[in-house]
Design an enzyme around this catalytic site. Structure first.
Site, PDB file in Angstrom:
ATOM      1  N   ASP A 115       0.861  -1.173   0.000  1.00  0.00           N
ATOM      2  CA  ASP A 115       0.000   0.000   0.000  1.00  0.00           C
ATOM      3  C   ASP A 115       0.906   1.234   0.000  1.00  0.00           C
ATOM      4  OD1 ASP A 115      -2.356   1.469   0.141  1.00  0.00           O
ATOM      5  OD2 ASP A 115      -2.258   1.592   2.321  1.00  0.00           O
ATOM      6  N   ASP A 165      -2.358  -1.104   5.715  1.00  0.00           N
ATOM      7  CA  ASP A 165      -2.795  -0.663   7.034  1.00  0.00           C
ATOM      8  C   ASP A 165      -4.285  -0.376   7.107  1.00  0.00           C
ATOM      9  OD1 ASP A 165      -2.825   1.546   5.453  1.00  0.00           O
ATOM     10  OD2 ASP A 165      -1.709   2.846   6.802  1.00  0.00           O
ATOM     11  N   ASP A 173      -7.380  -2.925   2.746  1.00  0.00           N
ATOM     12  CA  ASP A 173      -6.304  -3.876   2.457  1.00  0.00           C
ATOM     13  C   ASP A 173      -6.605  -5.277   2.991  1.00  0.00           C
ATOM     14  OD1 ASP A 173      -4.671  -1.869   1.320  1.00  0.00           O
ATOM     15  OD2 ASP A 173      -4.069  -1.236   3.326  1.00  0.00           O
TER      16      ASP A 173
END
Length: 906
Positions: free
Chosen positions: A334, A648, A652
């Site tokens: 990410d 996080d 996700d």
């Protein structure tokens, strides 16, 4: 069962506010009645996500016995008990029990390490019920509740906004969008994606500025958060490369052992041996060929890896996750909060004098300004620079805080960045407030696209005593301005083209650009909104971005050197993602092509058969949805990759669960992400991934070394029994002696390899091929070579002792010690599968020296203690026999050294 009361294909963002109120049978001003809220709570259930299903205590205990090799041992224990060999049976079952206890304890420790991260944080919500303002637990919210939102609140449920004032919400945890989203009440078309539903507020997002009120339309599992939670639950938890290889290896080994035992029994019967004795010999062969210590060795080696990772700020939730990192071929990361700081930072300031660079990162107010010529400068040399910094800090509602040594922002991150850069230039927040005391405000709105403030000016910069400051989007601010300030403080004509060209260049770098303006004011009546257009003076531009983490570039480069592809998957805009990817080294500037950066729309347009190849080629994926993140991981796995997914946010979580290993951020990560992950980084630093990969490779190396070390003993023991049956001779070693050899050497010798330091160059070699077998042909050849040396050495010494008048017990004791001493010598060779033991240093693993010492004491005990002699059928041996044992061990070591030298890679 929680639910939404809206059925069919309609979506709340596509309905007018009054239609939502009618549909949910509530009141836009009085909210629900207390009794009605209670009834709905009973109907829909609490506003919580369903708990994750875990294995029960009994199932976890039984799983420790679920292993093909353990099945064979249990069967051998039962059969030996039936045959009256109670000592042998007790020893076998004791070995099985020890393995189970070790495995259960280590897995329990790993699970307990994250116990504090499992449940979602409890929050409170402000609601209107029966016309009265009340504070209730967020879990008690129901569809139809009227909820009030203020800056700093966490949104407690999915809501259709019905009233708001300058409301902005940080939705990065859900969508990946790094900039807070401005909200409005406009009815939207149904196909609008979640990230663009500006009339909605979603559970687990954070209000940064403004206030609002909304009607709860979904709670618990029916929220956007809940739908992602279902995706997490439906994602398949894959076996790790290690567990897959060990499972296949164990099945093959089990079949081979049973087949060999059957052949032994058949050969014995054909030679006319007693059936019971032959069956006992076949069981001895099976027990000898089984590496009893393998399950315990795998568990303990992984547990040691867990401990090492904890020292490097990573918490492992599943033991095999350590090894999986070592086999990783792709890391999907990410962007926001993982590769970047998740702290907006002003990088450039522009005035008519040129482009200034700003150093420093994040919210720490330490840095410097560099002039267009590259020299460190102050604000004194450029009046326009001074005013653009003051305007950014004064026309601002954010505050910079410093607590427990940590700098943070209260309010909008974009405004926070402007406060921080002013501090870097010497304008502390308290100083700005005293210089420019605010008297009135025109707040920012999505329609207005700027914020303006009226200040009492305590500086000498104006003659009227008051000044209007403004900041906003570049094009909107140009509409307000009729002039611009030069570096010497004079006001001249506005050159729109030059300003737009400068803003465009900054935007192409992935920076967010805001313009600042000012003008003297004669009084509060001069601050009316309709008096601003055309009368403001443009003073400068501020360009900012969420900067990369300091160690991200180095970590990405190290991963690429190790042959691991790193891909960015984010919900942010393509330009921003591309800029960050270029800075951290994900995009090679010499490579071009649209297929290097793909958006969610690009992915949706790709045919299913083309998706895996396209995903494999691309390095950046922008504006992707949670479902697409999951598809990306699946596409990479379809290409044969072992995928590690870092993240996080709530968005996700499904991909974290589906990936070979999910890596969540511990400090900034959501509880849903942590619950879905296999590993949690306590420092939120992408650089820790590099350390984890290195540690994982070391764990896999050490497990391979253990297997390469232990198998020759098991094969040799089995072949010795087979040879005895074939030649009609007495068994050189007994079943209880075999178990003694296998378990004591596995614990005292083999497990010491788990403490072996990582070999040099471990991060310069490519990842292991997922299709590569656990043991290569070269290692299998070495295992068979050492097995043959053990069989030849033990058989020869057993016969020598018998031929020279020794008793059978003494000859067997000599054979037992041959196996143990050769194993001890071979252990030093296995510290590296390619290099000489002398080259890596004899004392770099002190645990190994300690283990050999303990094993030596054990061998002396089984050889000379009467109680041990009675239990294991051994007898004391003389010094000449020990010399012959050492000679065999030395000869075997020399042969292995020659083989290693001949097979060493060029």
């Amino acid at each position: 069962m929680t639910t939404s009361v809206l059925s069919g294909s309609a979506k709340h963002h596509g309905l007018a506010a009054h239609e939502v109120v009618l549909l949910l049978e509530t009141d836009a001003h009085r909210g629900l009645g207390v009794l009605e809220a209670g009834e709905r709570l009973g109907r829909y259930g609490p506003n919580t996500l369903p708990p994750a299903k875990g294995a029960g205590l009994l199932r976890r205990i039984l799983s420790q016995f679920h292993h093909p090799l353990i099945y064979v041992l249990n069967a051998a224990g039962v059969i030996t008990a039936v045959l009256g060999e109670y000592v042998d049976s007790a020893v076998i079952f004791g070995v099985v029990l020890i393995n189970a206890v070790i495995g259960f304890i280590q897995e329990s420790k790993a699970e307990a390490a994250l116990e504090g991260l499992r449940s979602m944080a409890r929050t409170q919500a402000t609601v209107i019920r029966d016309g009265h303002r009340r504070i209730v637990a967020s879990e008690d919210l129901v569809p139809g509740d009227l909820v009030l939102l203020d800056a700093g609140d966490k949104v407690p449920a999915d809501m259709r906004l019905i009233r708001l004032a300058e409301l902005r919400i940080n939705e990065s945890a859900l969508t990946g969008e790094s900039v807070p989203v401005g909200k409005d009440e406009v009815v939207l078309a149904e196909p609008v994606p979640v990230a663009d539903r500006h009339n909605m507020a979603y559970s687990d997002t954070l209000v940064t500025t403004g206030s609002g009120a909304g009607i709860v339309i979904a709670t618990g599992a029916e929220t956007e958060l809940g739908q992602i939670h279902r995706l997490v639950g439906s994602a398949q938890i894959l076996d790790t490369p290690l567990t897959q290889k060990l499972a296949g290896f164990s099945k093959i080994l089990t079949v081979a052992i049973l087949a060999l035992a059957a052949v032994t029994f058949a050969v014995g019967l054909l030679r006319g041996h007693d059936a019971v004795e032959t069956f006992t010999a076949a069981i001895a062969l099976a027990v000898g060929a089984i590496p009893e210590g393998l399950p315990a060795a795998v568990t303990i080696t992984l547990a040691i890896g867990v401990t090492r990772m904890a020292r490097r700020r990573a918490v492992i939730r599943r033991l095999p996750a350590v090894e999986t990192l070592g086999s990783t071929t792709v890391i999907c990361s990410d962007k926001t909060g993982t590769l970047t700081e998740n702290q907006m930072t002003v990088r450039n300031l522009w005035t008519t004098a040129g482009l200034y660079e700003v150093t420093g990162s994040g919210y720490v107010p330490h840095g410097a300004l560099h002039s267009p010529a590259g020299e460190m400068t102050t604000v004194d040399a450029d009046h326009a620079l001074r005013w653009t910094l003051l305007a950014g800090a004064a026309c601002n509602d954010a505050a910079l805080t410093h607590r427990d040594g940590h700098w943070d922002i209260v309010g909008d991150p974009t405004e926070g960045a402007m406060v921080v850069v002013a501090n870097k230039a010497g304008f502390a927040s308290d100083q700005v407030k005293s210089m420019l005391a605010r008297e009135a405000t025109i707040p920012f709105s999505s329609d207005r696209q700027y914020m303006a403030t009226l200040h009492r000016d305590a500086t000498s910069g104006t003659s009227h005593g008051q000044v209007v400051l403004a900041k906003g989007g570049v094009e909107r601010m140009l509409e307000l301005c009729g002039a611009q300030m030069d570096a010497d403080g004079t006001v001249g004509g506005l050159d729109r083209d030059v300003v737009l060209e400068a803003a465009g260049e900054l935007a192409r770098r992935g920076l967010r650009v805001l313009a600042t303006a000012m003008r003297p004011a004669t009084g509060a009546e001069d601050f009316a909104e309709d008096r601003l257009p055309g009368g403001m003076v443009l003073i400068g531009l501020q360009a900012m971005l969420d900067p990369p983490r300091a160690a991200a570039t180095t970590a990405v480069a190290a991963c690429r050197t190790a042959g691991i592809k790193v891909k960015m998957i984010t919900g942010d805009h393509a330009a921003t993602a591309t800029a960050i990817a270029g800075q951290v080294g994900l995009l090679d500037p010499t490579e071009t092509g649209k297929d290097r950066v793909l958006t969610g729309a690009d992915l949706a347009a790709l045919p299913a058969e083309e998706l895996p190849d396209a995903v494999d080629r691309a390095a950046v994926f922008a504006r992707v949805s949670p479902e697409q993140k999951l598809r990306l991981v699946e596409a990479l796995q379809a290409r044969g990759h072992v995928v590690a997914m870092t993240g996080d946010g709530v968005n996700d979580a499904p991909a974290l669960r589906q990936a070979g290993i999910g890596v969540a951020m511990g400090a900034s990560g959501t509880e849903v992400a942590k619950d879905a992950a296999d590993m949690v980084l306590t420092d939120d630093d992408f650089a820790t991934i590099e350390a984890a990969v290195e540690e994982g490779r070391g764990v896999f190396d050490n497990l391979t070394k253990f297997i390469t070390w232990t198998l020759p003993t098991n094969i040799g023991e089995g072949l010795v029994i087979l040879a005895a049956i074939l030649f009609g001779a007495a068994l050189p070693i007994l079943p209880t002696q075999i178990l003694w050899i296998n378990m004591t050497t596995a614990v005292a010798l083999g497990l010491m390899l788990a403490f072996e330091p990582k070999e040099t160059g471990i991060m310069t070699r490519p990842p292991r091929d997922p299709d590569q077998p656990l043991l290569t042909r070269a290692l299998m050849a070495r295992i068979l070579l050492v097995s043959a040396l053990l069989v030849a050495g033990s058989w020869w010494l057993f016969q020598w002792e018998l031929d020279n008048g020794a008793s059978v017990a003494e000859a067997r004791t000599a054979a037992v010690n041959v196996f143990v001493v050769v194993e001890a010598f071979y252990l030093f060779s296995c510290r590296s599968l390619t290099r000489s033991a002398w080259r890596i240093g004899m004392f770099t693993n002190r645990w190994l020296i300690a283990g050999v010492t303990v094993q030596a004491v054990g061998q002396l005990a089984i050889t000379y203690l009467p109680a041990m002699n009675a239990l294991f059928g051994t007898a004391p041996i003389d010094g000449g026999t020990w010399l012959r044992i050492l000679g065999i061990a030395l000869a075997a070591s020399l042969v292995v050294a020659v083989d290693k030298r001949l097979r060493r890679p060029a």
